[in-house]
Design a protein around this motif. Structure first.
Motif, PDB file in Angstrom:
ATOM      1  N   UNK A  59      11.091  91.533  60.456  1.00  0.00           N
ATOM      2  CA  UNK A  59      12.317  91.359  61.237  1.00  0.00           C
ATOM      3  C   UNK A  59      13.520  91.604  60.343  1.00  0.00           C
ATOM      4  N   UNK A  60      14.523  92.195  60.910  1.00  0.00           N
ATOM      5  CA  UNK A  60      15.776  92.470  60.200  1.00  0.00           C
ATOM      6  C   UNK A  60      15.626  93.524  59.105  1.00  0.00           C
ATOM      7  N   UNK A  61      14.549  94.290  59.125  1.00  0.00           N
ATOM      8  CA  UNK A  61      14.436  95.377  58.155  1.00  0.00           C
ATOM      9  C   UNK A  61      15.542  96.396  58.423  1.00  0.00           C
ATOM     10  N   UNK A  62      16.326  96.686  57.394  1.00  0.00           N
ATOM     11  CA  UNK A  62      17.413  97.652  57.565  1.00  0.00           C
ATOM     12  C   UNK A  62      16.871  99.069  57.667  1.00  0.00           C
ATOM     13  N   UNK A  63      15.643  99.250  57.184  1.00  0.00           N
ATOM     14  CA  UNK A  63      15.052 100.587  57.147  1.00  0.00           C
ATOM     15  C   UNK A  63      14.496 101.010  58.512  1.00  0.00           C
TER      16      UNK A  63
END
Ligand SMILES: [Zn+2]
Length: 240
Positions: free
Chosen positions: A43-47
């Motif tokens: 969750x919240x992976x910027x990639x």
């Protein structure tokens, strides 16, 4: 092992393990390049949004010879083609040229021409305001041409004679003359449309009502690349 950087277009992504994703890019020098993107499913992976299918990105990866899947180190977005993704009809159709690129590219084989044809086609599609199916035909023809699969158009694919007044089409090679038996007959109007789409390499010519040409191209690409296109089933189901 060496670290390399390139730009590429995200052609496909498949979830792998709890947190990773296997992403396949088309790159100018490496051709079809498959990388594991670790942590991208957290969750919240910027990639994660950067690796969305269709995106043009700059990526870094650790290259190891003879390894089928390389390791992605980072990626930044260069173009998300929002003009395609925000339009359902365009988004659904764009999957077809993307699949053609995926299936004509080879692992670790320079693909500069194919890459340029894919990117230029997507850039034009994002701005395009005409017939979406016609543009898709035009883009697929650019990719097939770049990959060495352009159909015959002036001369009969079977006997080499000029195509003449009663054109046909054979999926093994392209248009046929009136004397040769093709897989399908083309109306003179559809022949002219196909020819205009093939010969205008710089921009998509104006064309409408291209269903017959689209169907011929679909079968031609399937035969040439010896494959079925999943994207076409989706096009039929979603937009006809
Ligand atoms: Zn012939």
């Amino acid at each position: 092992m060496s670290q390399e950087r390139t730009e590429g277009v995200v052609m496909r992504g498949v979830d792998f393990s709890e947190t990773s994703r296997i992403v396949t890019f088309l790159c100018p020098a490496r051709g079809r390049l498959t990388c594991i993107a670790k942590g991208v499913r957290r969750r919240k992976s910027a990639l994660a949004p950067v690796l969305d299918t269709l995106n043009r990105v700059e990526l870094g990866y650790y290259w190891k010879e003879n390894r089928a899947v390389q390791t992605l180190s980072d990626a930044t977005l260069l173009d998300g083609f929002s003009g395609i993704k925000s339009n359902l009809e365009k988004a659904v159709h764009a999957a077809f040229p993307l699949e053609v690129a995926y299936k004509t590219a080879r692992d670790n084989e320079p693909s500069h021409e194919l890459y340029a044809a894919l990117v230029r086609g997507l850039e034009g599609f994002a701005r395009f305001e005409g017939d979406v199916k016609a543009y898709t035909c035009w883009h697929v023809l650019r990719l097939l041409t770049a990959a060495g699969f352009a159909p015959a158009i002036d001369m009969c694919a079977k006997c080499g004679a000029p195509v003449g007044q009663r054109p046909g089409f054979v999926y093994d090679g392209g248009t046929t003359c009136g004397a040769c038996r093709g897989d399908v007959r083309l109306s003179p109007r559809d022949y002219d449309v196909l020819r205009a789409l093939l010969e205008n390499s710089q921009s998509c010519p104006e064309a409408t009502d291209v269903s017959a040409v689209f169907a011929v191209l679909h079968r031609y690409a399937s035969r040439q690349l010896d494959t079925q296109f999943r994207s076409l089933r989706v096009i039929e189901e979603m937009v006809g």
